[in-house]
Write an enzyme that holds these catalytic residues in place. Structure first.
Site, mmCIF file in Angstrom:
data_model
loop_
_atom_site.group_PDB
_atom_site.id
_atom_site.type_symbol
_atom_site.label_atom_id
_atom_site.label_comp_id
_atom_site.label_asym_id
_atom_site.label_seq_id
_atom_site.Cartn_x
_atom_site.Cartn_y
_atom_site.Cartn_z
ATOM 1 N N HIS A 67 0.840 -1.207 0.000
ATOM 2 C CA HIS A 67 0.000 0.000 0.000
ATOM 3 C C HIS A 67 0.870 1.251 0.000
ATOM 4 O O HIS A 67 0.635 2.185 -0.785
ATOM 5 C CB HIS A 67 -0.913 -0.026 1.227
ATOM 6 C CG HIS A 67 -1.566 1.272 1.538
ATOM 7 N ND1 HIS A 67 -2.498 1.873 0.704
ATOM 8 C CD2 HIS A 67 -1.426 2.112 2.621
ATOM 9 C CE1 HIS A 67 -2.915 3.016 1.245
ATOM 10 N NE2 HIS A 67 -2.278 3.180 2.402
ATOM 11 N N HIS A 93 3.592 7.702 5.652
ATOM 12 C CA HIS A 93 2.383 8.378 6.132
ATOM 13 C C HIS A 93 1.617 7.618 7.219
ATOM 14 O O HIS A 93 0.859 8.221 7.975
ATOM 15 C CB HIS A 93 1.448 8.723 4.960
ATOM 16 C CG HIS A 93 0.655 7.583 4.412
ATOM 17 N ND1 HIS A 93 1.091 6.793 3.367
ATOM 18 C CD2 HIS A 93 -0.574 7.109 4.741
ATOM 19 C CE1 HIS A 93 0.171 5.898 3.086
ATOM 20 N NE2 HIS A 93 -0.852 6.057 3.909
ATOM 21 N N ASP A 94 1.831 6.319 7.345
ATOM 22 C CA ASP A 94 1.134 5.545 8.385
ATOM 23 C C ASP A 94 2.026 5.155 9.565
ATOM 24 O O ASP A 94 1.560 4.487 10.491
ATOM 25 C CB ASP A 94 0.526 4.273 7.779
ATOM 26 C CG ASP A 94 -0.782 4.540 7.056
ATOM 27 O OD1 ASP A 94 -1.512 5.464 7.459
ATOM 28 O OD2 ASP A 94 -1.077 3.824 6.079
ATOM 29 N N GLU A 97 0.920 6.783 13.037
ATOM 30 C CA GLU A 97 -0.382 6.266 13.475
ATOM 31 C C GLU A 97 -0.281 4.815 13.927
ATOM 32 O O GLU A 97 -0.896 4.415 14.928
ATOM 33 C CB GLU A 97 -1.386 6.394 12.338
ATOM 34 C CG GLU A 97 -2.805 6.073 12.712
ATOM 35 C CD GLU A 97 -3.766 6.387 11.577
ATOM 36 O OE1 GLU A 97 -4.693 5.585 11.355
ATOM 37 O OE2 GLU A 97 -3.579 7.418 10.901
ATOM 38 N N ASP A 98 0.501 4.021 13.223
ATOM 39 C CA ASP A 98 0.547 2.578 13.481
ATOM 40 C C ASP A 98 1.679 2.136 14.412
ATOM 41 O O ASP A 98 1.538 1.127 15.118
ATOM 42 C CB ASP A 98 0.678 1.814 12.154
ATOM 43 C CG ASP A 98 -0.550 1.966 11.273
ATOM 44 O OD1 ASP A 98 -1.587 2.417 11.774
ATOM 45 O OD2 ASP A 98 -0.448 1.645 10.068
ATOM 46 N N ASP A 169 -3.600 8.118 -1.044
ATOM 47 C CA ASP A 169 -3.983 7.106 -0.058
ATOM 48 C C ASP A 169 -5.437 6.681 -0.268
ATOM 49 O O ASP A 169 -5.762 5.486 -0.280
ATOM 50 C CB ASP A 169 -3.776 7.696 1.336
ATOM 51 C CG ASP A 169 -4.173 6.752 2.459
ATOM 52 O OD1 ASP A 169 -3.844 5.556 2.366
ATOM 53 O OD2 ASP A 169 -4.790 7.210 3.432
#
Length: 236
Positions: A67, A93-94, A97-98, A169
């Protein structure tokens, strides 16, 4: 593994289906080949970090890294972006958050601490862009999808380049919903369908730093996403 000479023009989901992560990594390598050496090194370092942090993450049928590769490749190839800060932010970008704990180096790390680490490694602008597309912790007593839409509107209002990351995204999640299986199909359609007009308005703003042809390409992708959401949800 050998790849065809036309890998640089293949649709990304075709690369995913035929060659998997290895093919997407090769396509990423092709795309960053046009950048000067220091920029290539920075982009490769961002991918190495994303691969390490997301090494155990999955998206239904595939490694999560696929992704992130598609999102960043789309920005370079289809959106014609050469701003390295933006592309690095797309790759990462994640991560906040993750995996804020792994980024910051302790189990109770906050998003702010993780963003500070990104700022130190990749620069303040990159960290700011990642922060703009990082979802906050939502109030469990309120509708999470409504909170998501409001967050996107607010966080992207003053961040034109973050809109570029978010719409790539979204395209991977929205247009790519047909490549998802199981209960996630309906959940994704329910979450993302109301985002189509929001993103259309944001992309259409004069300060969104994309050319008119690229914006038209994105609008067609948003139309396609809406068609797929309607097919999933309206036939229930």
């Amino acid at each position: 593994m050998e790849f065809p000479s036309y890998l640089g023009t293949m649709p990304m989901h075709a690369i995913t289906e035929i060659y998997g992560e290895a093919g997407l990594r090769e396509r990423f390598r092709i795309e960053i080949g046009r950048f000067p050496g220091p920029d290539r090194d920075r982009l490769a370092a961002a991918l190495d970090l994303a691969a390490r942090l997301h090494r155990d993450d999955r998206r239904v049928r595939e490694p999560y890294l696929n992704h992130l590769l598609r999102v960043s490749i789309r920005i370079m190839h289809h959106y014609e972006v050469s701003d390295v800060d933006v592309i690095v932010a797309a790759v990462l970008h994640d991560t906040v958050e993750d995996h804020p704990d792994e980024l910051a180096g302790h189990p109770d790390a906050t998003a702010e601490e993780a963003l500070a680490v990104l700022a130190e490694r990749f620069g303040g602008r990159t960290a700011q862009l990642v922060g703009a597309v990082t979802n906050p912790i939502y109030d469990p007593s309120l509708d999470k999808y409504e909170q998501y839409r409001e967050h996107v509107r607010e966080s992207l209002d003053g961040e034109p380049w973050a809109r570029v990351i978010k719409v790539s995204d979204f395209t991977d999640n929205g247009v790519g919903v047909i490549h998802t299986t199981g209960p996630k199909v309906e959940r994704s359609a329910t979450k993302y369908r109301p985002m189509v007009p929001v993103l259309r308005e944001l992309v259409g703003r004069p300060d969104t730093p994309l050319s008119p042809p690229v914006k038209q390409h994105i609008f067609r992708q948003l139309d396609l996403a809406e068609e797929r959401f309607a097919a999933i949800l309206d036939g229930r």
